[in-house]
Motif scaffolding. Structure first.
Motif, PDB file in Angstrom:
ATOM      1  N   LEU A 117      45.662  24.344  55.807  1.00  0.00           N
ATOM      2  CA  LEU A 117      44.202  24.183  55.848  1.00  0.00           C
ATOM      3  C   LEU A 117      43.578  24.878  54.646  1.00  0.00           C
ATOM      4  O   LEU A 117      42.685  24.349  53.988  1.00  0.00           O
ATOM      5  CB  LEU A 117      43.619  24.814  57.117  1.00  0.00           C
ATOM      6  CG  LEU A 117      43.618  24.031  58.411  1.00  0.00           C
ATOM      7  CD1 LEU A 117      42.961  24.853  59.506  1.00  0.00           C
ATOM      8  CD2 LEU A 117      42.883  22.702  58.219  1.00  0.00           C
ATOM      9  N   ARG A 159      47.959  18.174  53.024  1.00  0.00           N
ATOM     10  CA  ARG A 159      48.029  17.313  54.210  1.00  0.00           C
ATOM     11  C   ARG A 159      49.004  17.900  55.208  1.00  0.00           C
ATOM     12  O   ARG A 159      50.102  18.314  54.845  1.00  0.00           O
ATOM     13  CB  ARG A 159      48.497  15.905  53.803  1.00  0.00           C
ATOM     14  CG  ARG A 159      47.467  15.171  52.975  1.00  0.00           C
ATOM     15  CD  ARG A 159      47.356  13.718  53.445  1.00  0.00           C
ATOM     16  NE  ARG A 159      46.318  13.035  52.669  1.00  0.00           N
ATOM     17  CZ  ARG A 159      46.553  12.452  51.493  1.00  0.00           C
ATOM     18  NH1 ARG A 159      47.758  12.471  50.970  1.00  0.00           N
ATOM     19  NH2 ARG A 159      45.570  11.855  50.835  1.00  0.00           N
ATOM     20  N   THR A 213      44.908  25.613  51.769  1.00  0.00           N
ATOM     21  CA  THR A 213      45.210  25.013  50.475  1.00  0.00           C
ATOM     22  C   THR A 213      44.797  23.552  50.421  1.00  0.00           C
ATOM     23  O   THR A 213      44.915  22.915  49.386  1.00  0.00           O
ATOM     24  CB  THR A 213      46.723  25.097  50.174  1.00  0.00           C
ATOM     25  OG1 THR A 213      47.424  24.420  51.217  1.00  0.00           O
ATOM     26  CG2 THR A 213      47.183  26.539  50.098  1.00  0.00           C
ATOM     27  N   GLY A 214      44.347  23.008  51.542  1.00  0.00           N
ATOM     28  CA  GLY A 214      43.910  21.621  51.573  1.00  0.00           C
ATOM     29  C   GLY A 214      45.052  20.631  51.567  1.00  0.00           C
ATOM     30  O   GLY A 214      44.853  19.435  51.392  1.00  0.00           O
TER      31      GLY A 214
END
Ligand SMILES: *[C@@H]1O[C@H](CO)[C@@H](O)[C@H](O)[C@H]1NC(C)=O
Ligand SMILES: *[C@@H]1O[C@H](CO)[C@@H](O)[C@H](O)[C@H]1NC(C)=O
Ligand SMILES: *[C@@H]1O[C@H](CO)[C@@H](O)[C@H](O)[C@H]1NC(C)=O
Ligand SMILES: *[C@@H]1O[C@H](CO)[C@@H](O)[C@H](O)[C@H]1NC(C)=O
Length: 161
Positions: A155, A160, A157-158
């Motif tokens: 979350l 997937r 580090t974005g």
């Protein structure tokens, strides 16, 4: 000539339903009938001596089988010990990267390396020769926690999930 007590014992071994617990010896025998009656040597025993020999043999067989299970467990658990040592090393790398602000690296190491070990231990014990998993609960807890931490890191580090 077969002694009366041996006849009664024999009757107990062959036909547990006939058992009358009138003496302490018969009572003791009555309680192990389940184990003894399944054993051919015990069922074929014609006197107390034969019954004793069979009981010793059954006990030795059981001890040998338990020794095998424990030996398998020691081997399999020692592999699991290695897995958890790797997991801790990997988590130390994750923590170091994280502490230095290298979140991508931490996330990469976490999902790529730290997460697999509890399941690997579980699978090893499940598929192994011991057919016992004394650390099932611990594996499940570690698996849950490492996945949770990995997801939160993703979350951050974005990445997937
Ligand atoms: C048989 O053994 C059990 C367990 O030791 C005991 O509770 C029971 O009273 C005994 N019965 C007789 C008839 O001795
Ligand atoms: C028990 O008896 C069986 C059958 O005779 C034999 O194969 C086995 O080796 C015995 N076990 C031990 C521990 O002596
Ligand atoms: C996983 O981490 C361990 C411990 O740091 C390391 O020895 C191993 O090489 C790593 N494996 C991979 C695939 O990165
Ligand atoms: C962090 O990740 C980047 C990109 O994969 C890599 O080039 C770099 O060497 C890594 N740094 C550390 C300290 O592992």
């Amino acid at each position: 000539m077969v002694q009366p007590i041996a006849i009664i014992l024999l009757a107990v071994v062959i036909a547990p339903g006939l058992a009358a617990c009138s003496s302490s010896v018969i009572n003791a025998t009555y309680y192990c009938v389940g184990v003894l009656s399944g054993n051919p040597a015990a069922a074929a025993a014609t006197d107390v001596r034969g019954l004793a020999a069979a009981a010793i043999n059954i006990t030795a067989d059981k001890a040998a089988s338990t020794l095998r299970v424990i030996s398998y467990l020691v081997d399999e658990l020692s592999i699991c010990r290695g897995y958890y040592a790797y997991m801790l090393q990997s988590l130390a790398i994750v923590a170091a990267d994280f502490g230095a602000g290298r979140f991508e690296n931490a996330s990469f190491e976490m999902s790529g390396n730290a997460t697999g070990y509890p399941q690997a231990c579980d699978i090893l014990l499940f598929a192994g020769n011991s057919h016992k998993d004394p650390v099932f609960k611990e594996n499940a807890e570690n698996d849950l926690l490492v996945r949770l931490a990995s997801s939160i890191l993703n979350l951050l580090t974005g990445a997937r999930i």
